[in-house]
Design a protein around this motif. Structure first.
Motif, PDB file in Angstrom:
ATOM      1  N   LYS A 173       0.835  -1.200   0.000  1.00  0.00           N
ATOM      2  CA  LYS A 173       0.000   0.000   0.000  1.00  0.00           C
ATOM      3  C   LYS A 173       0.875   1.257   0.000  1.00  0.00           C
ATOM      4  CE  LYS A 173      -3.676   2.326   2.625  1.00  0.00           C
ATOM      5  NZ  LYS A 173      -4.560   2.246   3.840  1.00  0.00           N
ATOM      6  N   MET A 174       1.931   1.243   0.811  1.00  0.00           N
ATOM      7  CA  MET A 174       2.857   2.373   0.866  1.00  0.00           C
ATOM      8  C   MET A 174       3.547   2.576  -0.475  1.00  0.00           C
ATOM      9  SD  MET A 174       6.438   2.712   2.951  1.00  0.00           S
ATOM     10  CE  MET A 174       5.708   2.299   4.536  1.00  0.00           C
ATOM     11  N   VAL A 175       4.018   1.469  -1.059  1.00  0.00           N
ATOM     12  CA  VAL A 175       4.734   1.541  -2.335  1.00  0.00           C
ATOM     13  C   VAL A 175       3.811   2.041  -3.449  1.00  0.00           C
ATOM     14  CG1 VAL A 175       5.881   0.148  -4.108  1.00  0.00           C
ATOM     15  CG2 VAL A 175       6.437  -0.197  -1.694  1.00  0.00           C
ATOM     16  N   LEU A 176       2.587   1.561  -3.462  1.00  0.00           N
ATOM     17  CA  LEU A 176       1.626   2.006  -4.483  1.00  0.00           C
ATOM     18  C   LEU A 176       1.321   3.498  -4.353  1.00  0.00           C
ATOM     19  CD1 LEU A 176      -0.868  -1.002  -4.603  1.00  0.00           C
ATOM     20  CD2 LEU A 176       0.516  -0.134  -6.504  1.00  0.00           C
ATOM     21  N   LYS A 177       1.273   3.976  -3.125  1.00  0.00           N
ATOM     22  CA  LYS A 177       1.024   5.397  -2.902  1.00  0.00           C
ATOM     23  C   LYS A 177       2.157   6.239  -3.478  1.00  0.00           C
ATOM     24  CE  LYS A 177      -0.345   8.622   0.752  1.00  0.00           C
ATOM     25  NZ  LYS A 177      -0.630   8.773   2.212  1.00  0.00           N
ATOM     26  N   ILE A 178       3.393   5.795  -3.243  1.00  0.00           N
ATOM     27  CA  ILE A 178       4.555   6.496  -3.785  1.00  0.00           C
ATOM     28  C   ILE A 178       4.564   6.392  -5.307  1.00  0.00           C
ATOM     29  CG2 ILE A 178       7.089   6.533  -3.874  1.00  0.00           C
ATOM     30  CD1 ILE A 178       7.065   5.424  -0.995  1.00  0.00           C
ATOM     31  N   ALA A 179       4.227   5.204  -5.819  1.00  0.00           N
ATOM     32  CA  ALA A 179       4.231   4.977  -7.265  1.00  0.00           C
ATOM     33  C   ALA A 179       3.225   5.882  -7.970  1.00  0.00           C
ATOM     34  CB  ALA A 179       3.919   3.510  -7.564  1.00  0.00           C
ATOM     35  N   LYS A 180       2.052   6.034  -7.387  1.00  0.00           N
ATOM     36  CA  LYS A 180       1.022   6.875  -8.014  1.00  0.00           C
ATOM     37  C   LYS A 180       1.458   8.332  -8.063  1.00  0.00           C
ATOM     38  CE  LYS A 180      -2.808   3.826  -6.765  1.00  0.00           C
ATOM     39  NZ  LYS A 180      -3.995   3.608  -5.887  1.00  0.00           N
ATOM     40  N   LYS A 181       2.130   8.801  -7.003  1.00  0.00           N
ATOM     41  CA  LYS A 181       2.609  10.178  -7.004  1.00  0.00           C
ATOM     42  C   LYS A 181       3.722  10.374  -8.028  1.00  0.00           C
ATOM     43  CE  LYS A 181       1.332  11.410  -2.275  1.00  0.00           C
ATOM     44  NZ  LYS A 181       1.788  11.907  -0.959  1.00  0.00           N
ATOM     45  N   SER A 182       4.443   9.298  -8.303  1.00  0.00           N
ATOM     46  CA  SER A 182       5.533   9.355  -9.283  1.00  0.00           C
ATOM     47  C   SER A 182       5.056   8.966 -10.680  1.00  0.00           C
ATOM     48  CB  SER A 182       6.668   8.412  -8.856  1.00  0.00           C
ATOM     49  OG  SER A 182       7.123   8.702  -7.565  1.00  0.00           O
ATOM     50  N   LYS A 183       3.781   8.585 -10.786  1.00  0.00           N
ATOM     51  CA  LYS A 183       3.223   8.074 -12.039  1.00  0.00           C
ATOM     52  C   LYS A 183       4.042   6.884 -12.525  1.00  0.00           C
ATOM     53  CE  LYS A 183       1.212  12.491 -13.396  1.00  0.00           C
ATOM     54  NZ  LYS A 183       1.141  13.560 -14.418  1.00  0.00           N
ATOM     55  N   ALA A 184       4.378   6.021 -11.580  1.00  0.00           N
ATOM     56  CA  ALA A 184       5.200   4.848 -11.866  1.00  0.00           C
ATOM     57  C   ALA A 184       4.360   3.573 -11.778  1.00  0.00           C
ATOM     58  CB  ALA A 184       6.366   4.771 -10.881  1.00  0.00           C
ATOM     59  N   LYS A 185       4.936   2.491 -12.265  1.00  0.00           N
ATOM     60  CA  LYS A 185       4.295   1.184 -12.211  1.00  0.00           C
ATOM     61  C   LYS A 185       5.051   0.313 -11.217  1.00  0.00           C
ATOM     62  CE  LYS A 185       2.310  -2.246 -15.343  1.00  0.00           C
ATOM     63  NZ  LYS A 185       0.945  -1.833 -15.068  1.00  0.00           N
ATOM     64  N   VAL A 186       4.344  -0.594 -10.559  1.00  0.00           N
ATOM     65  CA  VAL A 186       4.958  -1.507  -9.598  1.00  0.00           C
ATOM     66  C   VAL A 186       4.986  -2.914 -10.190  1.00  0.00           C
ATOM     67  CG1 VAL A 186       4.813  -2.546  -7.301  1.00  0.00           C
ATOM     68  CG2 VAL A 186       4.194  -0.142  -7.622  1.00  0.00           C
ATOM     69  N   LYS A 187       6.166  -3.535 -10.157  1.00  0.00           N
ATOM     70  CA  LYS A 187       6.296  -4.916 -10.603  1.00  0.00           C
ATOM     71  C   LYS A 187       6.646  -5.752  -9.380  1.00  0.00           C
ATOM     72  CE  LYS A 187       7.406  -3.852 -15.391  1.00  0.00           C
ATOM     73  NZ  LYS A 187       8.302  -4.076 -16.551  1.00  0.00           N
ATOM     74  N   CYS A 188       5.757  -6.670  -9.065  1.00  0.00           N
ATOM     75  CA  CYS A 188       5.855  -7.446  -7.832  1.00  0.00           C
ATOM     76  C   CYS A 188       6.416  -8.834  -8.121  1.00  0.00           C
ATOM     77  CB  CYS A 188       4.455  -7.544  -7.224  1.00  0.00           C
ATOM     78  SG  CYS A 188       4.394  -8.332  -5.624  1.00  0.00           S
ATOM     79  N   LEU A 189       7.490  -9.200  -7.401  1.00  0.00           N
ATOM     80  CA  LEU A 189       8.167 -10.470  -7.633  1.00  0.00           C
ATOM     81  C   LEU A 189       8.010 -11.423  -6.451  1.00  0.00           C
ATOM     82  CD1 LEU A 189      10.239 -12.294  -9.187  1.00  0.00           C
ATOM     83  CD2 LEU A 189      12.029 -11.082  -7.901  1.00  0.00           C
ATOM     84  N   TYR A 190       7.647 -12.651  -6.775  1.00  0.00           N
ATOM     85  CA  TYR A 190       7.656 -13.726  -5.784  1.00  0.00           C
ATOM     86  C   TYR A 190       8.522 -14.852  -6.327  1.00  0.00           C
ATOM     87  CZ  TYR A 190       6.124 -17.845  -3.149  1.00  0.00           C
ATOM     88  OH  TYR A 190       6.103 -18.990  -2.390  1.00  0.00           O
ATOM     89  N   VAL A 191       9.554 -15.223  -5.574  1.00  0.00           N
ATOM     90  CA  VAL A 191      10.419 -16.330  -5.972  1.00  0.00           C
ATOM     91  C   VAL A 191       9.917 -17.589  -5.274  1.00  0.00           C
ATOM     92  CG1 VAL A 191      12.768 -17.198  -6.127  1.00  0.00           C
ATOM     93  CG2 VAL A 191      12.364 -14.728  -6.174  1.00  0.00           C
ATOM     94  N   LYS A 192       9.364 -18.484  -6.066  1.00  0.00           N
ATOM     95  CA  LYS A 192       8.788 -19.711  -5.524  1.00  0.00           C
ATOM     96  C   LYS A 192       9.865 -20.788  -5.453  1.00  0.00           C
ATOM     97  CE  LYS A 192       4.900 -22.894  -6.092  1.00  0.00           C
ATOM     98  NZ  LYS A 192       3.720 -23.246  -6.928  1.00  0.00           N
TER      99      LYS A 192
END
Length: 277
Positions: A173-192
Motif C-alpha cells: 500500500k505504501m509503495v503504491l502510494k509512492i508509485a502513483k505520485k511518481s506516475k510509476a508502475k509496480v512490478k511485484c516479484l515472488y520467488v517460488k
C-alpha cells in the motif's frame, strides 16, 4: 507531515543521496532532518589532566563549524532543484552512528531514513558488519539506501519483493502510494522455491484484489533467490527495488557481499528496505 532522517558525513556519497532524499521528501510530503554524528577520541586524562576538557571542546567546535559550513551547500542543492520549500532541520550528535540513528528515529518520530552507501564496500560494512544485527532489528522504519553511482532519475518502475504474506499488503500500500505520485508502475516479484508454502489460490486472490492498481505480479520458480532478483532488476528495468525485511536471516542472505557487488556494479539503483514484523 512526515519526517525523513538523513544521516550525512558530507561526503560525495552523502551528497548524492541527499538529492534522492529531497526528491523522496517531495513525493511523500516530508521534512528532512539532517543528522551528522562524530565520535570523540578516547583520551586518557591521566596523561592529559589539564587539557582533557580542552581537547574535547576543540573537537566539538571543529565539528560544529564544519556542520555549519556544509548546511548552506545542501540548501543550495535544494534551490537548484527547485525543492527549497522542503523544510529542513539539523542535528549534531556525538557517539556511535548507528546508536544515534536509532535515538534520532525515536526522539524525532521519524518515518523514513535515507542514507548513502559507497558501492559494495559501503553496502557490506553497513548491512553486514558487526552492527548489522542491531541496525536491521533496531530500525523499525523504512530505509532508502542509495549507492554512490545511483544518480537520481525519474522513477518509472518500482520493484517489490513479496512472499504473499498478509502483512506485505501494508508495505505494498505504501509503495503504491509512492508509485502513483511518481506516475510509476509496480512490478511485484515472488520467488517460488522448493520449500515455498504459497498456494496458487493466494496468488490469484492478490491479482484479483489489485486488478485496478498499477501493479503486475511475477512468479518465478527457483531456489536461487538472489539470481532471480538480479535478473528481475535487469530485465524488468527496475528503477527502485523494495525489499521486505521479514527477519534478519532473510535480509542477510539477500544482501550478501557477492550479490551486493553485482548490484553495485551492474544495477546502480536505490533499495527501499521496509521492515515487516
Amino acid at each position: 507531515m512526515k519526517k525523513i532522517l538523513f544521516p550525512t558525513d558530507f561526503s560525495d556519497t552523502a551528497t548524492n543521496a541527499f538529492v534522492h532524499a529531497l526528491e523522496f521528501a517531495n513525493k511523500v510530503n516530508a521534512e528532512i532532518i539532517l543528522l551528522h554524528t562524530f565520535e570523540l577520541p578516547a583520551v586518557n586524562d591521566q596523561y592529559f589532566p589539564q587539557n582533557y576538557a580542552d581537547i574535547y571542546q576543540s573537537i566539538e567546535l571543529a565539528q560544529f563549524d564544519m556542520f555549519k559550513n556544509e548546511i548552506p551547500k545542501l540548501r543550495a542543492i535544494a534551490e537548484e532543484r527547485k525543492l527549497d520549500k522542503i523544510k529542513m532541520a539539523h542535528r549534531l550528535m556525538d557517539g556511535d552512528l548507528l546508536h544515534n540513528i536509532k535515538q534520532a528515529i525515536k526522539e524525532e518520530n521519524i518515518d523514513f531514513v535515507v542514507m548513502g552507501t559507497a558501492g559494495s564496500t559501503g553496502w557490506e560494512s553497513f548491512f553486514l558488519g558487526t552492527n548489522a544485527g542491531s541496525v536491521i532489528s533496531g530500525i523499525n522504519v523504512p530505509m532508502l539506501c542509495v549507492p554512490i553511482d545511483a544518480k537520481f532519475k525519474k522513477i518509472e518502475i518500482m520493484g517489490f519483493t513479496t512472499r504473499f504474506r498478509p502483512k506485505d499488503k501494508i508495505a505494498l500500500k505504501m509503495v503504491l502510494k509512492i508509485a502513483k505520485k511518481s506516475k510509476a508502475k509496480v512490478k511485484c516479484l515472488y520467488v517460488k522455491t522448493s520449500s515455498s508454502d504459497v498456494s496458487p489460490q493466494t496468488i490469484k486472490s492478490w491479482e484479483e484484489e489489485y486488478a485496478n492498481e498499477p501493479v503486475d505480479f511475477y512468479v518465478v520458480e527457483s531456489d536461487d533467490v538472489e539470481a532471480v532478483i538480479l535478473d528481475f532488476i535487469m530485465y524488468k528495468e527496475i528503477d527502485l527495488l523494495t525489499m521486505l525485511t521479514y527477519k534478519r536471516g532473510f535480509f542477510d542472505r539477500i544482501l550478501n557481499p557477492s550479490l551486493t557487488k553485482k548490484i553495485a556494479i551492474n544495477n546502480e539503483i536505490p533499495i527501499l528496505a521496509i521492515p515487516i514484523e
